[in-house]
Design a protein around this motif. Structure first.
Motif: not given
Ligand SMILES: Nc1ncnc2c1ncn2[C@@H]1O[C@H](COP(=O)(O)OP(=O)(O)OP(=O)(O)O)[C@@H](O)[C@H]1O
Length: 308
Positions: A8-11, A21-23, A57-60, A207-211
């Motif tokens: 959930d919104r893993i960065s 970024k917000d994966v 860094t952030t997210g669950t 791509n570049n850290g984003m789904i």
């Protein structure tokens, strides 16, 4: 269906570089989730975060319902993983390695070593040491170690990277067997798109850290199904001609475009009949995307270069 893993919104930042970024990602029981991305996209970082080799860094992250602390570590025991490259003891043979790792992992089932060796096909490698194994054998060894404690969830980081075509098929068949006979849920990363296609039930494109896209195999097949693209001036007349030719599986897309999904009639035959019936034909081509083309198209749409 039970959720095995939820991001959930893993960065993740390494210094100034934002790698994830917000994966958001959810994997349900029985799925084989293929994480696709070019080198450096962030695949390994996601997998390492799940098994707590690094801290986002952030997210669950929720694994079998657990989000943190000892309950998460406890649930981690239900997973098996190969991250980056398979690790085993160089000087030990296959059986000795499994005995060694079964002690480390506290595996109590006495038959586990021999059963696992046989399952991955390393039961006949005798005295050969891990350091002398081929890459395919090393990957099988890594899989065997990951399977020792009979995990419910398997996490594999590019396990088919560098394998020859026969070893790829063997490895894929092992994974399919685990999934089909033991309902093992699998998360597998790769940039070998063709290979994931034969394996995964769902794909996440990183791509570049984003789904940037999630798609099931079924959705992909529907979207990418091969078809004949016909551009005509009179679709009503054209469809009558198609029916006369025995073509019934087609879709009238708009007032000049028809997609034919039945591919057993040659383009030349279709063209000849349409012309004979005074249908003006401006295009007749075969279309359809494989996973690699689909991936490249997606990256093009997001305005990125692609190096797969
Ligand atoms: N420990 C680290 N410190 C600094 N940067 C890192 C670290 N680990 C990874 N990175 C950077 O994070 C980015 C993503 O790396 P990652 O290994 O997750 O990508 P990947 O998709 O697995 O790539 P590959 O297919 O090449 O294995 C890269 O730019 C990498 O250099």
């Amino acid at each position: 269906m039970e959720t095995i893993l939820k991001l959930d919104r893993i960065s993740k930042k390494f210094g100034r570089q934002t790698v994830l970024k917000d994966v958001n990602l959810t994997i349900r029981r029985g799925e084989i989730y293929g994480l696709i991305g070019r080198n450096g996209a962030g695949k390994t970082t996601i997998l390492k975060s799940i098994i707590k080799l690094i801290q986002p860094t952030t997210g669950t992250i929720t694994l079998f319902g657990a989000t943190k602390g000892t309950t998460y570590i406890h649930q981690l025991r239900r997973t098996g993983s190969i991250i980056e490259s398979p690790v085993a003891v160089d000087q030990l043979n296959a059986r000795q390695n499994l005995i060694y790792y079964s002690k480390i992992h506290g595996v109590v089932d006495k038959n586990a070593v021999d059963e696992t060796l046989k399952f991955v096909g390393l039961d006949t490698t005798g005295k050969k040491k891990f350091k002398d194994f081929s890459l395919g054998m090393k990957q099988k060894m890594g899989l065997a170690i990951a399977l020792l404690n009979k995990p419910d969830f398997l996490i594999l980081d590019e396990p088919i990277n560098g394998l020859d075509p026969i070893a790829i098929v063997e490895f894929r068949e092992l994974l399919l067997k685990l999934n089909q006979t033991q309902q093992m849920t699998i998360l597998i990363s790769s940039h070998i798109l063709e290979e994931l296609y034969h394996l995964a039930t769902r794909f996440g494109i990183l791509n570049n850290g984003m789904i940037i896209k999630e798609i099931t195999k079924q959705e992909f097949e529907e979207q990418s199904r091969e078809f004949i693209k016909l551009e005509v001036d009179n679709p009503d007349l054209a469809t009558n001609v198609l029916r006369q030719l025995g073509c019934t599986d087609f879709k009238v897309v708009n007032d000049h475009l028809i997609h034919i999904y039945q591919l057993d009639v040659a383009n030349a035959v279709i063209a000849e009949h349409l012309i004979n019936h005074h249908v003006q034909l401006s295009t007749i081509t075969r279309e359809g995307l494989n996973l690699e083309q689909y991936f490249k198209q997606l990256l093009d749409e997001t305005g990125d270069e692609h190096h797969v």
